[in-house]
Design a protein around this motif. Sequence first.
Motif, PDB file in Angstrom:
ATOM      1  N   THR A   1      -1.862   7.479  35.252  1.00 12.96           N
ATOM      2  CA  THR A   1      -0.594   8.413  34.729  1.00 12.96           C
ATOM      3  C   THR A   1      -0.849   8.922  33.332  1.00 12.96           C
ATOM      4  OG1 THR A   1       0.720   6.690  33.881  1.00 12.96           O
ATOM      5  CG2 THR A   1       1.064   7.270  36.148  1.00 12.96           C
ATOM      6  N   LYS A   2       0.038   9.675  32.805  1.00 15.38           N
ATOM      7  CA  LYS A   2      -0.176  10.144  31.324  1.00 15.38           C
ATOM      8  C   LYS A   2       0.132   9.049  30.426  1.00 15.38           C
ATOM      9  CE  LYS A   2       1.309  13.927  28.398  1.00 15.38           C
ATOM     10  NZ  LYS A   2       2.318  15.197  28.192  1.00 15.38           N
ATOM     11  N   ALA A   3       1.050   8.149  30.667  1.00 13.37           N
ATOM     12  CA  ALA A   3       1.499   6.895  29.966  1.00 13.37           C
ATOM     13  C   ALA A   3       0.134   6.101  30.027  1.00 13.37           C
ATOM     14  CB  ALA A   3       2.766   6.377  30.643  1.00 13.37           C
ATOM     15  N   ASP A   4      -0.312   5.871  31.133  1.00 15.66           N
ATOM     16  CA  ASP A   4      -1.437   4.880  31.117  1.00 15.66           C
ATOM     17  C   ASP A   4      -2.695   5.407  30.360  1.00 15.66           C
ATOM     18  OD1 ASP A   4      -0.134   3.206  33.091  1.00 15.66           O
ATOM     19  OD2 ASP A   4      -1.070   4.101  34.820  1.00 15.66           O
ATOM     20  N   LYS A   5      -2.896   6.774  30.367  1.00 17.24           N
ATOM     21  CA  LYS A   5      -4.147   7.298  29.567  1.00 17.24           C
ATOM     22  C   LYS A   5      -3.828   7.150  27.734  1.00 17.24           C
ATOM     23  CE  LYS A   5      -5.479  10.651  33.065  1.00 17.24           C
ATOM     24  NZ  LYS A   5      -5.676  12.055  33.275  1.00 17.24           N
ATOM     25  N   LYS A   6      -2.532   7.537  27.782  1.00 18.80           N
ATOM     26  CA  LYS A   6      -1.939   7.243  26.243  1.00 18.80           C
ATOM     27  C   LYS A   6      -2.196   5.860  25.792  1.00 18.80           C
ATOM     28  CE  LYS A   6       1.590   8.371  23.301  1.00 18.80           C
ATOM     29  NZ  LYS A   6       2.945   9.015  23.020  1.00 18.80           N
ATOM     30  N   ALA A   7      -2.011   4.761  26.695  1.00 18.22           N
ATOM     31  CA  ALA A   7      -2.062   3.453  26.268  1.00 18.22           C
ATOM     32  C   ALA A   7      -3.442   3.078  26.242  1.00 18.22           C
ATOM     33  CB  ALA A   7      -1.209   2.496  27.283  1.00 18.22           C
ATOM     34  N   GLN A   8      -4.366   3.617  26.875  1.00 19.50           N
ATOM     35  CA  GLN A   8      -5.452   3.545  27.008  1.00 19.50           C
ATOM     36  C   GLN A   8      -6.288   3.889  25.576  1.00 19.50           C
ATOM     37  OE1 GLN A   8      -8.101   4.643  30.244  1.00 19.50           O
ATOM     38  NE2 GLN A   8      -9.984   3.973  29.432  1.00 19.50           N
ATOM     39  N   ALA A   9      -5.750   5.049  25.118  1.00 18.44           N
ATOM     40  CA  ALA A   9      -6.481   5.644  24.138  1.00 18.44           C
ATOM     41  C   ALA A   9      -6.011   5.060  22.944  1.00 18.44           C
ATOM     42  CB  ALA A   9      -6.074   7.162  24.067  1.00 18.44           C
ATOM     43  N   LYS A  10      -4.743   4.614  22.817  1.00 24.46           N
ATOM     44  CA  LYS A  10      -4.262   3.741  21.853  1.00 24.46           C
ATOM     45  C   LYS A  10      -5.022   2.499  21.490  1.00 24.46           C
ATOM     46  CE  LYS A  10       0.077   2.008  19.670  1.00 24.46           C
ATOM     47  NZ  LYS A  10       1.351   1.752  19.877  1.00 24.46           N
ATOM     48  N   ALA A  11      -5.354   1.661  22.443  1.00 23.10           N
ATOM     49  CA  ALA A  11      -6.192   0.502  22.784  1.00 23.10           C
ATOM     50  C   ALA A  11      -7.565   0.676  22.200  1.00 23.10           C
ATOM     51  CB  ALA A  11      -5.924  -0.203  24.088  1.00 23.10           C
ATOM     52  N   GLU A  12      -7.926   1.973  22.416  1.00 17.20           N
ATOM     53  CA  GLU A  12      -9.094   2.373  21.987  1.00 17.20           C
ATOM     54  C   GLU A  12      -9.528   2.754  20.566  1.00 17.20           C
ATOM     55  OE1 GLU A  12     -10.903   4.901  25.172  1.00 17.20           O
ATOM     56  OE2 GLU A  12     -10.595   3.325  26.541  1.00 17.20           O
ATOM     57  N   TYR A  13      -8.328   3.002  19.797  1.00 19.45           N
ATOM     58  CA  TYR A  13      -8.592   3.493  18.477  1.00 19.45           C
ATOM     59  C   TYR A  13      -9.352   2.431  17.739  1.00 19.45           C
ATOM     60  CZ  TYR A  13      -5.151   7.082  19.206  1.00 19.45           C
ATOM     61  OH  TYR A  13      -4.336   8.297  19.746  1.00 19.45           O
ATOM     62  N   ASN A  14     -10.369   2.824  17.180  1.00 16.31           N
ATOM     63  CA  ASN A  14     -11.343   1.846  16.342  1.00 16.31           C
ATOM     64  C   ASN A  14     -11.748   2.689  14.921  1.00 16.31           C
ATOM     65  OD1 ASN A  14     -13.065   0.356  15.290  1.00 16.31           O
ATOM     66  ND2 ASN A  14     -13.869  -0.567  17.220  1.00 16.31           N
ATOM     67  N   ALA A  15     -11.240   2.642  14.013  1.00 18.98           N
ATOM     68  CA  ALA A  15     -11.612   3.330  12.897  1.00 18.98           C
ATOM     69  C   ALA A  15     -13.112   3.000  12.500  1.00 18.98           C
ATOM     70  CB  ALA A  15     -10.908   3.073  11.594  1.00 18.98           C
ATOM     71  N   PHE A  16     -13.920   1.877  12.948  1.00 12.55           N
ATOM     72  CA  PHE A  16     -15.134   1.746  12.820  1.00 12.55           C
ATOM     73  C   PHE A  16     -15.995   2.804  13.494  1.00 12.55           C
ATOM     74  CE2 PHE A  16     -13.107  -2.204  11.271  1.00 12.55           C
ATOM     75  CZ  PHE A  16     -13.663  -2.329  10.001  1.00 12.55           C
ATOM     76  N   LEU A  17     -15.595   3.271  14.669  1.00 13.88           N
ATOM     77  CA  LEU A  17     -16.284   4.293  15.376  1.00 13.88           C
ATOM     78  C   LEU A  17     -16.098   5.723  14.602  1.00 13.88           C
ATOM     79  CD1 LEU A  17     -15.290   2.962  18.872  1.00 13.88           C
ATOM     80  CD2 LEU A  17     -17.294   2.437  17.610  1.00 13.88           C
TER      81      LEU A  17
ATOM     82  N   CYS B   1     -13.592   8.185  16.279  1.00 14.50           N
ATOM     83  CA  CYS B   1     -12.135   7.811  16.362  1.00 14.50           C
ATOM     84  C   CYS B   1     -11.099   8.712  15.418  1.00 14.50           C
ATOM     85  CB  CYS B   1     -11.843   6.321  15.843  1.00 14.50           C
ATOM     86  SG  CYS B   1     -10.182   5.827  15.955  1.00 14.50           S
ATOM     87  N   PRO B   2     -10.016   9.105  16.048  1.00 15.77           N
ATOM     88  CA  PRO B   2      -9.347  10.080  15.198  1.00 15.77           C
ATOM     89  C   PRO B   2      -8.413   9.548  14.217  1.00 15.77           C
ATOM     90  CG  PRO B   2      -8.422   9.667  17.359  1.00 15.77           C
ATOM     91  CD  PRO B   2      -9.894   9.126  17.448  1.00 15.77           C
ATOM     92  N   SER B   3      -8.608   8.031  13.982  1.00 17.89           N
ATOM     93  CA  SER B   3      -7.863   7.473  13.010  1.00 17.89           C
ATOM     94  C   SER B   3      -8.539   7.511  11.668  1.00 17.89           C
ATOM     95  CB  SER B   3      -7.559   5.914  13.650  1.00 17.89           C
ATOM     96  OG  SER B   3      -8.957   5.412  13.673  1.00 17.89           O
ATOM     97  N   ARG B   4     -10.147   7.802  11.928  1.00 17.87           N
ATOM     98  CA  ARG B   4     -10.631   8.031  10.439  1.00 17.87           C
ATOM     99  C   ARG B   4     -10.131   9.319   9.534  1.00 17.87           C
ATOM    100  NH1 ARG B   4     -17.167   6.989  10.519  1.00 17.87           N
ATOM    101  NH2 ARG B   4     -17.042   4.979  10.974  1.00 17.87           N
TER     102      ARG B   4
END
Length: 142
Positions: free
Chosen positions: A3-19, A22-25
């Motif tokens: 679902t859209k919520a599942d994809k959002k949760a997966q993306a959030k779990a994958e945020y890693n500024a060392f990559l 990653c958009p958090s950079r």
Amino acid sequence: MATKADKKAQAKAEYNAFLAVCPSRQLLDRISDKWVVLILCALGGDTPEQSGASHPKAMRYSELARLLAGVSQKMLTQTLRALERDGLLVRTVKPTVPVTVTYELTDLGRSLHHLTRGLRQWAQTHMEQVLASRENHDARAS
């Protein structure tokens, strides 16, 4: 099928500024800018005129420009627009003559202000030590 919520949760779990991807950079790049730190501190009420606990307040562009010595009009405008886009502040236009425009922290901006206030205070408190370290380093390097 996710679902859209599942994809959002997966993306959030994958945020890693060392990559690199990653958009958090990009966000880290933005919020580590000196003008961002100072604007958030100003709108958070953490200014030289304030003593004790800071209280967030709305400010006009001209107030921010006066408070932030050395910021150009272009840089202040760009930074305010970027912070508004990121949801850290809200720009309010009041239909007065002349038009009144104010900037104020959102809840998200206030949550970041708590960190930027500490960063600004740390820099001011430890500046003498940093200057002494620089002087010692430069003397050894000569």
